[in-house]
Write a protein that holds these residues in place. Structure first.
Motif, short mmCIF file in Angstrom:
data_model
loop_
_atom_site.label_atom_id
_atom_site.label_comp_id
_atom_site.label_asym_id
_atom_site.label_seq_id
_atom_site.Cartn_x
_atom_site.Cartn_y
_atom_site.Cartn_z
N SER A 1 0.52 -1.41 0.14
CA SER A 1 0.06 -0.49 0.06
C SER A 1 0.81 1.45 0.26
CB SER A 1 -1.28 0.10 0.71
OG SER A 1 -0.36 -0.54 2.24
N THR A 2 1.44 1.15 0.05
CA THR A 2 3.19 2.99 0.13
C THR A 2 3.41 3.16 -0.77
OG1 THR A 2 4.13 1.36 2.03
CG2 THR A 2 5.55 2.94 1.04
N PHE A 3 2.83 1.56 -1.96
CA PHE A 3 2.45 2.37 -3.37
C PHE A 3 1.94 3.51 -3.45
CE2 PHE A 3 6.26 -0.52 -4.00
CZ PHE A 3 7.10 0.06 -4.70
N ALA A 4 0.75 3.35 -2.93
CA ALA A 4 -0.76 4.27 -3.14
C ALA A 4 -0.22 5.81 -2.25
CB ALA A 4 -1.40 3.95 -2.84
N THR A 5 0.99 5.74 -1.89
CA THR A 5 1.13 7.16 -1.58
C THR A 5 2.95 7.49 -1.59
OG1 THR A 5 3.15 7.09 0.57
CG2 THR A 5 1.42 6.08 0.76
N HIS A 6 3.26 6.74 -3.59
CA HIS A 6 4.35 7.64 -3.84
C HIS A 6 4.06 8.69 -5.01
CE1 HIS A 6 6.63 3.69 -3.63
NE2 HIS A 6 6.96 4.58 -2.12
N PRO A 7 3.24 8.68 -5.63
CA PRO A 7 2.47 10.19 -6.29
C PRO A 7 2.87 11.27 -5.65
CG PRO A 7 1.30 8.01 -7.37
CD PRO A 7 2.34 7.88 -5.58
N ALA A 8 2.52 11.42 -3.81
CA ALA A 8 2.73 12.96 -3.57
C ALA A 8 3.75 12.51 -2.41
CB ALA A 8 0.71 12.03 -1.85
N MET A 9 4.59 11.51 -2.14
CA MET A 9 5.80 12.05 -1.07
C MET A 9 6.23 12.24 -1.93
SD MET A 9 4.11 11.35 1.64
CE MET A 9 5.48 11.73 2.36
N PHE A 10 6.75 11.13 -3.26
CA PHE A 10 8.33 11.37 -4.76
C PHE A 10 7.22 12.05 -5.73
CE2 PHE A 10 8.25 7.61 -1.36
CZ PHE A 10 9.78 8.09 -0.97
N PRO A 11 7.30 13.39 -5.92
CA PRO A 11 6.49 14.10 -6.82
C PRO A 11 8.00 14.36 -7.90
CG PRO A 11 6.71 15.59 -5.24
CD PRO A 11 7.39 14.16 -4.19
N ASN A 12 9.12 13.42 -7.82
CA ASN A 12 10.04 13.50 -8.16
C ASN A 12 10.58 12.35 -9.14
OD1 ASN A 12 9.91 16.74 -8.87
ND2 ASN A 12 11.23 16.77 -6.85
N LEU A 13 10.02 11.41 -8.56
CA LEU A 13 10.14 9.44 -9.33
C LEU A 13 11.05 9.88 -10.78
CD1 LEU A 13 7.98 7.57 -7.57
CD2 LEU A 13 10.46 7.69 -7.13
N SER A 14 12.06 9.37 -10.80
CA SER A 14 12.13 8.92 -12.08
C SER A 14 10.93 8.11 -12.70
CB SER A 14 13.75 8.09 -11.84
OG SER A 14 13.51 6.48 -11.56
N TYR A 15 10.20 7.63 -11.99
CA TYR A 15 8.75 6.46 -13.05
C TYR A 15 7.51 7.18 -12.22
CZ TYR A 15 8.51 3.50 -8.71
OH TYR A 15 9.26 3.63 -7.48
N ASP A 16 6.77 6.81 -13.30
CA ASP A 16 5.37 7.12 -13.18
C ASP A 16 4.52 6.23 -11.91
OD1 ASP A 16 2.31 7.19 -12.99
OD2 ASP A 16 3.25 9.77 -13.39
N THR A 17 4.21 6.11 -11.06
CA THR A 17 3.71 5.22 -10.49
C THR A 17 2.32 4.91 -10.56
OG1 THR A 17 3.93 5.68 -8.15
CG2 THR A 17 3.11 4.05 -7.98
N ALA A 18 1.88 5.19 -11.02
CA ALA A 18 0.26 5.07 -12.12
C ALA A 18 0.30 4.45 -13.62
CB ALA A 18 -0.81 6.15 -12.04
N ARG A 19 1.95 5.11 -14.34
CA ARG A 19 1.69 5.00 -15.18
C ARG A 19 2.35 4.01 -15.65
NH1 ARG A 19 4.82 9.70 -18.20
NH2 ARG A 19 6.47 7.99 -17.28
N ASP A 20 3.72 3.49 -14.67
CA ASP A 20 4.48 2.68 -15.43
C ASP A 20 4.17 1.32 -14.80
OD1 ASP A 20 5.32 4.70 -17.44
OD2 ASP A 20 6.96 5.39 -15.65
N LEU A 21 3.52 1.32 -13.79
CA LEU A 21 3.53 0.22 -12.68
C LEU A 21 2.00 -0.36 -13.40
CD1 LEU A 21 5.78 0.62 -9.67
CD2 LEU A 21 5.88 -0.78 -11.62
#
Length: 329
Positions: A102-122
């Protein structure tokens, strides 16, 4: 109807509608034997935690079922983003999967500058299990229910605190979400793990804790801790006398969950075949018992249902993180 039953039914309906009967009959035999070669499940945490336990149980069962080696590779660091990035950039062939929590649902808000897009790339494949969170209170706190707690907090603003296993983790979010939904103020105290937080609740130096079941269940049964509520939608079989928080705070639900995800672009028939294989080994009495021994609950969803659920979790967590002003650190 169980998640597994609805998953199989929705799989057949969706695939037949999306691909057509002819395409279905042409595709399925080519992928029905998944895995046809060794598979890697990336766990974005160090060995020993709940994520690792789920991955190894599934890997062992899939290996036994298929005869192909399913290995677990731990890639910890970066708040689980290092492992996430490894899978997001992997070939979309069904041979590299991510044990996502469930941590991955927090990544877009917690890590806005990730090298990948959680919702798009997983790509969500299958949900496997839940990690229930329980709200416990100090024996010295003069409350015996969620309703008592809310009343006490409103009469004593700023007096109550709560601890969890770490900042921005699912238990922390469960506590913040409870405070918001109940309209009360709780002061957050981060700990390095469930055990020290629970110990301070037992000792009376901490008012409340939101934690997993494993470190609390025996204390609750022994009457040393007050189990006020669980964060699941309904009560748990292992603690039937502890109400769901949602029985008092309508609509409240927030659990840790564990799933498999694949790189975006993995063909739909491959995703469905993976899901069918995982559901086959997950929905067994043996798997249920092994998960429960680790404080987890079997809770399965197939690709279509899990995709919708994951999108809703991202929105829910993003809204909560922003409104509660939760930061990493």
């Amino acid at each position: 109807m169980s998640h597994a039953t609805s998953t199989r039914r929705s799989f057949m309906q969706k695939t037949a509608a999306g691909l057509g009967v002819t395409a279905l009959s042409g595709w399925l035999p080519a992928h029905a034997a998944w895995p046809e070669k060794p598979v890697r499940i990336v766990v974005p945490y160090a060995p020993g935690g709940a994520n690792d336990v789920v991955a190894r149980l599934v890997a062992q069962a899939l290996t036994a079922r298929s005869g192909q080696q399913v290995i677990v590779e731990n890639r910890p660091g970066g708040g689980a983003t290092i492992g996430g990035a490894a899978v997001a950039s992997a070939a979309p062939d069904g041979q590299t999967l991510l044990l996502a929590s469930s941590t991955f649902a927090t990544h877009p808000a917690m890590f806005p500058n990730l090298s990948y897009d959680t919702a798009r790339d997983l790509l969500p494949v299958v949900r496997i299990a839940d990690g229930p969170i329980i709200l416990t209170a100090s024996p010295t706190l003069p409350v015996n229910s969620v309703a008592d707690l809310i009343e006490y907090a409103k009469k004593n603003p700023g007096k109550l605190n709560f601890g969890t296993s770490g900042n921005a983790g699912t238990p922390h979010l469960a506590g913040e979400y409870f405070a918001q939904q109940a309209g009360i103020k709780l002061t957050y105290v981060p700990y390095k793990g469930d055990a020290p937080a629970v110990a301070d609740v037992l000792g009376g130096t901490l008012s409340l804790a939101f934690s997993g079941l494993a470190p609390t269940i025996q204390h609750i049964k022994a009457g040393k801790l007050k189990g006020l509520g669980v964060t699941t939608r309904s009560r748990l079989d292992v603690l039937p006398d502890v109400p769901a928080i949602g029985e008092t705070v309508k609509g409240y639900e927030l659990v840790g969950w564990f799933s498999l995800m694949a790189p975006a672009g993995t063909p739909a028939p491959v995703v469905q075949s993976i899901a069918e294989s995982v559901l086959a080994v997950a929905n067994t009495p043996e798997m249920k018992a092994k998960l429960e021994a680790g404080g987890l609950l079997l809770s399965t969803m197939g690709p279509a249902e899990f995709k919708t659920y994951f999108a809703s979790e991202i929105k829910k967590m993003t809204d909560l993180i922003k409104s509660a002003n939760i930061k990493m650190g």
